[in-house]
Write an enzyme that holds these catalytic residues in place. Structure first.
Site, PDB file in Angstrom:
ATOM      1  N   HIS A  28      -3.250   6.955   1.853  1.00 12.38           N
ATOM      2  CA  HIS A  28      -3.671   5.672   1.317  1.00 12.38           C
ATOM      3  C   HIS A  28      -5.007   5.319   1.959  1.00 12.38           C
ATOM      4  O   HIS A  28      -5.187   5.444   3.168  1.00 12.38           O
ATOM      5  CB  HIS A  28      -2.615   4.619   1.641  1.00 12.38           C
ATOM      6  CG  HIS A  28      -3.154   3.231   1.687  1.00 12.38           C
ATOM      7  ND1 HIS A  28      -3.789   2.657   0.604  1.00 12.38           N
ATOM      8  CD2 HIS A  28      -3.184   2.308   2.679  1.00 12.38           C
ATOM      9  CE1 HIS A  28      -4.182   1.438   0.935  1.00 12.38           C
ATOM     10  NE2 HIS A  28      -3.829   1.208   2.182  1.00 12.38           N
ATOM     11  N   ASN A  81     -10.192  -0.311  -0.668  1.00 16.02           N
ATOM     12  CA  ASN A  81      -8.746  -0.210  -0.528  1.00 16.02           C
ATOM     13  C   ASN A  81      -8.111  -0.774  -1.794  1.00 16.02           C
ATOM     14  O   ASN A  81      -8.194  -1.972  -2.053  1.00 16.02           O
ATOM     15  CB  ASN A  81      -8.307  -1.016   0.704  1.00 16.02           C
ATOM     16  CG  ASN A  81      -6.816  -0.963   0.963  1.00 16.02           C
ATOM     17  OD1 ASN A  81      -6.024  -0.711   0.066  1.00 16.02           O
ATOM     18  ND2 ASN A  81      -6.424  -1.232   2.198  1.00 16.02           N
ATOM     19  N   CYS A  98       0.805  -1.227   0.000  1.00 21.81           N
ATOM     20  CA  CYS A  98       0.000   0.000   0.000  1.00 21.81           C
ATOM     21  C   CYS A  98       0.839   1.280   0.000  1.00 21.81           C
ATOM     22  O   CYS A  98       0.312   2.363  -0.248  1.00 21.81           O
ATOM     23  CB  CYS A  98      -0.946   0.004   1.192  1.00 21.81           C
ATOM     24  SG  CYS A  98      -2.096  -1.386   1.201  1.00 21.81           S
TER      25      CYS A  98
END
Length: 327
Positions: A244, A274, A116
């Site tokens: 993020h 996500n 990520c």
């Protein structure tokens, strides 16, 4: 008197994104998982996510986003960095294939895997290549097809992750111009590698959600504070915070911990979930369309991912075109 030029810098010149056209809602997942819309929204903030069609690869999504970024920037690039955790083969890397598809055969091209944190790591790589004189401009593509590695029966991950891609073009410029990357903070801690991993006999992705949540707010906050110190900004200076998109509650906790104005936080997790390395460029694109960040906004990017890895970067948002599409 002749004005002296400032030191060289790497400046954002274009932003492109691509999302799969297929939308999977929480109601869709409720048909196969022991879950509810309330449970998912309360714990993650996610209402829907995009899932790639069968046969669509991470390079397909990356190509579309990269073409959009190149069209927005209108500059020639001499390097390509692909941030992804979901390549469809371990070797060779995806980036040379992507470069060839884009008509960039012969340029430096390589993959990075920082999960990520991939977008921030990719930006840092591009800054290094540009300021070292290796390239006049670099393309950073961030793409994921998490649907290809998730266990569809694992409620802890199947409701969280989605597919998508985003890309940045950075060009050589001056360190004090709008769009220049002002400071970057990167870090890692391999002691926690087991918290977010793709391993085991089935190769499925798994995440220790509770443990990750406990660590995330502190890690996001610490990297943000370090990069702000390196930039010379106070928390009060931040106009746009683009993290993020890990979890809505994590973003809210970081905002509280830093003392940020909640209005500064950009979030699109409700509609895309996500998307790992792709989430910062996707959030930026949605944020620009919503007016934050706008030209002149002091902008903070931050991420934490498997490894563990983390990173943050700062820039003053420039006048830059954003092009988005679906696949």
């Amino acid at each position: 008197m002749r004005r002296e030029r400032s030191r060289p810098g790497a400046t954002l010149a274009g932003l492109g994104t691509c999302l799969p056209s297929r939308v999977v809602t929480n109601a869709d997942l409720m048909r196969s998982l022991d879950t509810s819309d309330e449970w998912i929204v309360t714990r993650t903030g996610i209402r829907e996510r995009r899932i790639a069609s069968p046969g669509t690869t991470v390079v397909d999504l990356a190509e579309a986003a990269a073409r959009n970024a190149l069209a927005a920037a209108e500059v020639d690039v001499q390097a390509l960095i692909l941030a992804t955790t979901t390549p469809y083969r371990p070797c060779p890397a995806m980036a040379p294939e992507l470069a060839t598809r884009l008509g960039l055969a012969g340029v430096a091209a390589y993959d990075i895997s920082a999960v990520c944190s991939g977008a921030v790591y990719g930006i840092a790589n591009a800054v290094g290549l540009i300021t070292a004189g290796v390239a006049d401009a670099a393309l950073v593509a961030c793409a994921e097809t998490y649907s290809s590695i998730l266990d569809p029966e694992d409620r802890s991950t199947a409701v969280v992750f989605g597919d998508g891609a985003g890309a940045f073009v950075l060009r050589r410029g001056e360190a004090d111009e709008p769009g220049a990357i002002l400071a970057v903070d990167l870090g890692s801690d391999g002691r926690h590698a087991d918290l977010i991993a793709r391993d085991g006999p089935d190769g499925r992705f798994r995440m220790a959600g509770t443990a990750v949540y406990r660590m995330a707010a502190r890690t996001f906050t610490d990297t943000a504070r370090r990069v702000l110190k390196g930039t010379g900004w106070a928390v009060e200076d931040i106009d746009a915070y683009v993290p993020h998109q890990a979890n809505r509650r994590i973003t809210e906790a970081v905002v509280r911990e830093l003392g940020l104005d909640p209005a500064a936080a950009v979030s699109n997790i409700a509609r895309v979930g996500n998307t790992s390395a792709a989430s910062i460029p996707l959030a930026l694109a949605d944020g620009v369309r919503g007016g934050r960040p706008a030209p002149g906004h002091r902008t903070l990017l931050a991420a934490m991912g498997g490894g563990l890895t983390w990173g943050a970067a700062t820039l003053v948002w420039p006048e830059v075109e954003v092009i988005s599409s679906e696949l």
